[in-house]
Enzyme design. Structure first.
Site, PDB file in Angstrom:
ATOM      1  N   GLY A  62      45.469  38.396  38.636  1.00 50.53           N
ATOM      2  CA  GLY A  62      44.227  37.834  38.082  1.00 50.53           C
ATOM      3  C   GLY A  62      43.806  38.552  36.810  1.00 50.53           C
ATOM      4  O   GLY A  62      42.616  38.722  36.522  1.00 50.53           O
ATOM      5  N   GLY A  63      44.803  38.931  36.024  1.00 52.99           N
ATOM      6  CA  GLY A  63      44.569  39.847  34.899  1.00 52.99           C
ATOM      7  C   GLY A  63      43.936  39.231  33.665  1.00 52.99           C
ATOM      8  O   GLY A  63      43.586  39.965  32.739  1.00 52.99           O
ATOM      9  N   GLY A  65      41.082  37.621  33.571  1.00 60.16           N
ATOM     10  CA  GLY A  65      39.636  37.469  33.724  1.00 60.16           C
ATOM     11  C   GLY A  65      38.879  38.487  32.883  1.00 60.16           C
ATOM     12  O   GLY A  65      39.430  39.079  31.948  1.00 60.16           O
ATOM     13  N   ILE A  89      47.525  33.004  36.675  1.00 63.45           N
ATOM     14  CA  ILE A  89      48.055  31.639  36.738  1.00 63.45           C
ATOM     15  C   ILE A  89      47.724  30.885  35.459  1.00 63.45           C
ATOM     16  O   ILE A  89      48.081  29.733  35.310  1.00 63.45           O
ATOM     17  CB  ILE A  89      47.510  30.859  37.959  1.00 63.45           C
ATOM     18  CG1 ILE A  89      45.976  30.960  38.023  1.00 63.45           C
ATOM     19  CG2 ILE A  89      48.137  31.372  39.239  1.00 63.45           C
ATOM     20  CD1 ILE A  89      45.344  30.065  39.077  1.00 63.45           C
ATOM     21  N   ARG A  90      46.969  31.536  34.576  1.00 62.21           N
ATOM     22  CA  ARG A  90      46.595  30.875  33.318  1.00 62.21           C
ATOM     23  C   ARG A  90      47.534  31.329  32.209  1.00 62.21           C
ATOM     24  O   ARG A  90      48.183  32.370  32.308  1.00 62.21           O
ATOM     25  CB  ARG A  90      45.163  31.217  32.951  1.00 62.21           C
ATOM     26  CG  ARG A  90      44.170  30.642  33.940  1.00 62.21           C
ATOM     27  CD  ARG A  90      42.771  30.752  33.434  1.00 62.21           C
ATOM     28  NE  ARG A  90      42.193  32.063  33.622  1.00 62.21           N
ATOM     29  CZ  ARG A  90      41.387  32.648  32.753  1.00 62.21           C
ATOM     30  NH1 ARG A  90      41.111  32.053  31.605  1.00 62.21           N
ATOM     31  NH2 ARG A  90      40.870  33.837  33.003  1.00 62.21           N
ATOM     32  N   ASP A 106      51.030  33.536  41.051  1.00 58.83           N
ATOM     33  CA  ASP A 106      50.007  32.872  41.865  1.00 58.83           C
ATOM     34  C   ASP A 106      49.944  33.622  43.190  1.00 58.83           C
ATOM     35  O   ASP A 106      50.921  33.613  43.952  1.00 58.83           O
ATOM     36  CB  ASP A 106      50.413  31.408  42.088  1.00 58.83           C
ATOM     37  CG  ASP A 106      49.382  30.653  42.901  1.00 58.83           C
ATOM     38  OD1 ASP A 106      48.443  31.285  43.448  1.00 58.83           O
ATOM     39  OD2 ASP A 106      49.511  29.422  43.003  1.00 58.83           O
ATOM     40  N   ILE A 107      48.822  34.255  43.465  1.00 61.61           N
ATOM     41  CA  ILE A 107      48.738  35.074  44.682  1.00 61.61           C
ATOM     42  C   ILE A 107      48.797  34.241  45.962  1.00 61.61           C
ATOM     43  O   ILE A 107      48.968  34.783  47.046  1.00 61.61           O
ATOM     44  CB  ILE A 107      47.470  35.963  44.707  1.00 61.61           C
ATOM     45  CG1 ILE A 107      46.208  35.125  44.531  1.00 61.61           C
ATOM     46  CG2 ILE A 107      47.567  37.065  43.664  1.00 61.61           C
ATOM     47  CD1 ILE A 107      44.983  35.781  45.116  1.00 61.61           C
ATOM     48  N   TYR A 195      31.936  34.498  48.496  1.00 64.75           N
ATOM     49  CA  TYR A 195      32.452  35.650  47.744  1.00 64.75           C
ATOM     50  C   TYR A 195      32.194  36.949  48.521  1.00 64.75           C
ATOM     51  O   TYR A 195      33.099  37.755  48.737  1.00 64.75           O
ATOM     52  CB  TYR A 195      31.754  35.672  46.384  1.00 64.75           C
ATOM     53  CG  TYR A 195      32.113  36.828  45.473  1.00 64.75           C
ATOM     54  CD1 TYR A 195      33.407  37.022  45.017  1.00 64.75           C
ATOM     55  CD2 TYR A 195      31.122  37.720  45.040  1.00 64.75           C
ATOM     56  CE1 TYR A 195      33.715  38.070  44.158  1.00 64.75           C
ATOM     57  CE2 TYR A 195      31.418  38.764  44.178  1.00 64.75           C
ATOM     58  CZ  TYR A 195      32.717  38.934  43.744  1.00 64.75           C
ATOM     59  OH  TYR A 195      33.014  39.972  42.894  1.00 64.75           O
ATOM     60  N   LYS A 199      34.801  39.496  50.424  1.00 66.38           N
ATOM     61  CA  LYS A 199      34.942  40.897  50.013  1.00 66.38           C
ATOM     62  C   LYS A 199      34.743  41.856  51.200  1.00 66.38           C
ATOM     63  O   LYS A 199      35.415  42.868  51.280  1.00 66.38           O
ATOM     64  CB  LYS A 199      33.964  41.229  48.878  1.00 66.38           C
ATOM     65  CG  LYS A 199      34.332  40.564  47.548  1.00 66.38           C
ATOM     66  CD  LYS A 199      35.646  41.094  46.980  1.00 66.38           C
ATOM     67  CE  LYS A 199      35.934  40.542  45.600  1.00 66.38           C
ATOM     68  NZ  LYS A 199      37.156  41.085  44.989  1.00 66.38           N
TER      69      LYS A 199
HETATM   70  N1  LIG Z   1      33.126  41.184  36.707  1.00 68.93           N
HETATM   71  C1  LIG Z   1      32.298  41.821  37.529  1.00 68.93           C
HETATM   72  O1  LIG Z   1      31.132  42.067  37.218  1.00 68.93           O
HETATM   73  C2  LIG Z   1      32.802  42.265  38.881  1.00 68.93           C
HETATM   74  C3  LIG Z   1      31.924  42.984  39.715  1.00 68.93           C
HETATM   75  C4  LIG Z   1      32.365  43.348  40.989  1.00 68.93           C
HETATM   76  C5  LIG Z   1      33.666  43.085  41.382  1.00 68.93           C
HETATM   77  N2  LIG Z   1      34.490  42.398  40.543  1.00 68.93           N
HETATM   78  C6  LIG Z   1      35.827  42.097  41.013  1.00 68.93           C
HETATM   79  O2  LIG Z   1      36.787  42.469  40.037  1.00 68.93           O
HETATM   80  C7  LIG Z   1      37.858  41.526  40.019  1.00 68.93           C
HETATM   81  C8  LIG Z   1      38.038  40.993  38.621  1.00 68.93           C
HETATM   82  O3  LIG Z   1      36.828  40.364  38.237  1.00 68.93           O
HETATM   83  P1  LIG Z   1      36.731  39.490  36.909  1.00 68.93           P
HETATM   84  O4  LIG Z   1      35.325  39.555  36.483  1.00 68.93           O
HETATM   85  O5  LIG Z   1      37.824  39.848  35.976  1.00 68.93           O
HETATM   86  O6  LIG Z   1      36.983  38.031  37.525  1.00 68.93           O
HETATM   87  P2  LIG Z   1      37.280  36.676  36.695  1.00 68.93           P
HETATM   88  O7  LIG Z   1      36.721  35.554  37.473  1.00 68.93           O
HETATM   89  O8  LIG Z   1      36.863  36.831  35.285  1.00 68.93           O
HETATM   90  O9  LIG Z   1      38.880  36.593  36.734  1.00 68.93           O
HETATM   91  C9  LIG Z   1      39.596  36.304  37.922  1.00 68.93           C
HETATM   92  C10 LIG Z   1      41.003  35.865  37.541  1.00 68.93           C
HETATM   93  O10 LIG Z   1      41.663  35.460  38.756  1.00 68.93           O
HETATM   94  C11 LIG Z   1      42.566  34.435  38.384  1.00 68.93           C
HETATM   95  N3  LIG Z   1      42.990  33.641  39.539  1.00 68.93           N
HETATM   96  C12 LIG Z   1      42.323  32.629  40.167  1.00 68.93           C
HETATM   97  N4  LIG Z   1      43.118  32.086  41.117  1.00 68.93           N
HETATM   98  C13 LIG Z   1      44.278  32.781  41.109  1.00 68.93           C
HETATM   99  C14 LIG Z   1      45.497  32.682  41.856  1.00 68.93           C
HETATM  100  N5  LIG Z   1      45.680  31.750  42.809  1.00 68.93           N
HETATM  101  N6  LIG Z   1      46.494  33.553  41.573  1.00 68.93           N
HETATM  102  C15 LIG Z   1      46.346  34.502  40.603  1.00 68.93           C
HETATM  103  N7  LIG Z   1      45.225  34.620  39.857  1.00 68.93           N
HETATM  104  C16 LIG Z   1      44.204  33.760  40.118  1.00 68.93           C
HETATM  105  C17 LIG Z   1      41.798  33.597  37.378  1.00 68.93           C
HETATM  106  O11 LIG Z   1      42.675  32.817  36.581  1.00 68.93           O
HETATM  107  C18 LIG Z   1      41.050  34.670  36.586  1.00 68.93           C
HETATM  108  O12 LIG Z   1      41.740  35.009  35.396  1.00 68.93           O
HETATM  109  C19 LIG Z   1      37.492  40.469  41.063  1.00 68.93           C
HETATM  110  O13 LIG Z   1      38.153  40.746  42.265  1.00 68.93           O
HETATM  111  C20 LIG Z   1      36.000  40.622  41.234  1.00 68.93           C
HETATM  112  O14 LIG Z   1      35.586  40.245  42.520  1.00 68.93           O
HETATM  113  C21 LIG Z   1      34.091  41.987  39.319  1.00 68.93           C
HETATM  114  C1  LIG Z   2      28.721  41.477  40.928  1.00 71.83           C
HETATM  115  C2  LIG Z   2      29.977  40.737  40.871  1.00 71.83           C
HETATM  116  O1  LIG Z   2      30.798  40.869  41.906  1.00 71.83           O
HETATM  117  C3  LIG Z   2      30.181  39.582  39.966  1.00 71.83           C
HETATM  118  N1  LIG Z   2      29.911  39.946  38.609  1.00 71.83           N
HETATM  119  C4  LIG Z   2      29.299  38.428  40.349  1.00 71.83           C
HETATM  120  O2  LIG Z   2      28.192  38.374  39.870  1.00 71.83           O
HETATM  121  O3  LIG Z   2      29.707  37.593  41.092  1.00 71.83           O
END
Ligand SMILES: NC(=O)c1ccc[n+]([C@@H]2O[C@H](COP(=O)([O-])OP(=O)(O)OC[C@H]3O[C@@H](n4cnc5c(N)ncnc54)[C@H](O)[C@@H]3O)[C@@H](O)[C@H]2O)c1
Ligand SMILES: C[C@@H](O)[C@H](N)C(=O)O
Length: 373
Positions: A62-63, A65, A89-90, A106-107, A195, A199
């Site tokens: 999921g890199g 994001g 997957i993008r 794709d996980i 969500y 988690k």
């Molecule tokens: N961003 C935040 O504020 C935050 C806070 C707490 C925890 N997290 C955790 O950190 C991680 C990364 O967060 P983020 O903000 O980069 O999320 P994001 O939503 O920006 O990115 C998630 C990525 O997962 C990919 N994805 C979706 N389905 C998939 C599949 N089947 N196979 C492979 N990849 C797939 C998407 O294409 C996307 O690029 C997540 O697990 C999130 O829960 C993020």
């Molecule tokens: C906090 C966190 O997991 C994420 N940024 C959300 O708001 O869903």
């Protein structure tokens, strides 16, 4: 002889059985056929345990994001460009594709995941794929598949191939019945989003695999993460990312949370450093496998006031999104991360003033900042 006793005897004769008598990891599980996934008898196992002297070989799922690209850049500086593989997957934009190894993963496709781990001799896995809180509520079945079924695939691959596994959790793993100010590591967790439920499941499954199979599972509960080089991805804390884009571009921002909504937040650099620090921490320093980490806590009004110091004409208005507001109202207001600070020396660098200055500099608002001073 009863099967249970036969197994006990076999287990007793196996090399590497820990003195504590707890279940050891993949070799035992495979031998007894109790592996998290059945593996063909003629499979040629490759033990990829990280010796501590080698560079890890890293896969990030999921890199593409908000957080993954920053993590890849950060880890590549430390471990070398070719040792860190970004996957999603993008389709990656050109600059990301050319910045280091990228692979489709794709996980939900277990065989694809296993092939990548084996062919690239992966030793560390950072599992970032997820649907975040707000978008998860709009796509519950997809969120359930990606966040729960996908996690099962990742856990199994990690256990079978002796990987060190990092899975981020979140402030969203708590709910309205958790203490909110502050929220400790161990307390009631009854989240009201798919969500959050997924988690909590990830935290418990990872800890269970650690206990049951010896999986080296490490997990941090991140606050809302704020970064400049990515677009928000469907979260409740995303207002605190979008506000910088809009403040610099238009001088105004419409916020989808109430002005008084207090949530824990962290700047991306602190988040990435915390992630690497917990991955590098000696196992004996970890009294737990899931830790809260925190940096600051603020409301939209606090953030707007700080922005006004740099952009005097900045205006914030409020148009509350009821789904996001209900989610935010059930989350921690302040996070107690004293265990992370005590066990492996966590310490944040960025508070609100440094966060705002840094974000504005990234967004190229130097002119406005200069005018204001
Ligand atoms: N961003 C935040 O504020 C935050 C806070 C707490 C925890 N997290 C955790 O950190 C991680 C990364 O967060 P983020 O903000 O980069 O999320 P994001 O939503 O920006 O990115 C998630 C990525 O997962 C990919 N994805 C979706 N389905 C998939 C599949 N089947 N196979 C492979 N990849 C797939 C998407 O294409 C996307 O690029 C997540 O697990 C999130 O829960 C993020
Ligand atoms: C906090 C966190 O997991 C994420 N940024 C959300 O708001 O869903």
């Amino acid at each position: 002889m009863p099967v249970a006793r036969m197994l006990q005897q076999v287990v007793g004769q196996m090399p590497g059985r820990p003195a504590c008598g707890c279940w050891t990891s993949a070799p035992l599980a495979r031998f007894l056929g109790t592996s998290p996934r059945q593996i063909p008898a003629d499979a040629n196992f490759y033990s990829s345990s990280f010796s501590g002297t080698d560079q890890p070989r890293v896969l990030i799922t999921g890199g593409l994001g908000q957080l993954g690209v920053g993590l890849a850049n950060f880890l590549r500086k430390r471990f070398g460009k070719d040792n860190v593989i970004l996957s999603d997957i993008r389709k990656p934009p050109d600059h990301i594709f050319h910045s280091g190894p990228f692979i489709y993963s794709d996980i939900l496709d277990y065989k694809n995941l296993r092939e990548i781990v084996v062919n690239n001799r992966i030793t560390w896995l950072f599992h970032y794929s997820a649907l975040l809180s707000a978008i998860g509520e709009a796509n519950v079945s997809l969120a359930r598949a990606v966040n729960i079924t996908g996690l099962h695939n990742v856990l199994d691959v990690a256990a079978e191939h002796n990987l060190r596994l990092f899975v981020p959790s979140t402030i969203g793993a708590f709910g309205p019945t958790s203490p909110r100010n502050p929220t400790p590591d161990i307390c009631i967790q009854r989240p009201r989003t798919i969500y959050g439920v997924s988690k909590v499941h990830a935290e418990l499954m990872g800890e269970y695999y650690h206990y049951r199979y010896g999986l080296d599972f490490r997990c941090l509960r991140y606050p809302g993460i704020i970064s400049a080089d990515s677009q928000p991805g469907g979260g409740t804390t995303d207002y605190a990312v979008q506000i910088f884009h809009d403040a610099v571009k238009n001088g105004k921002f419409e916020c989808n949370l109430k002005s008084s909504t207090r949530l824990p937040m962290m700047y991306i650099d602190d988040c990435l450093r915390a992630t690497l620090e917990v991955m590098e921490a000696p196992a004996e320093s970890l009294s737990m496998r899931t830790y809260n980490v925190n940096a600051m806590s603020f409301t939209p009004e606090d953030l707007a006031q700080e922005l006004l110091k740099h952009i005097p004409e900045f205006q914030i208005t409020y148009n509350v999104d009821s789904v996001r507001q209900a989610i935010a109202d059930s989350w921690p207001m302040n996070f107690d991360d004293s265990n992370a600070r005590k066990d492996w020396g966590w310490k944040h660098d960025f508070d609100l003033p440094e966060l705002v200055t840094t974000m504005l500099n990234f967004h190229g608002s130097d002119t406005r900042v200069a005018q204001a001073n």
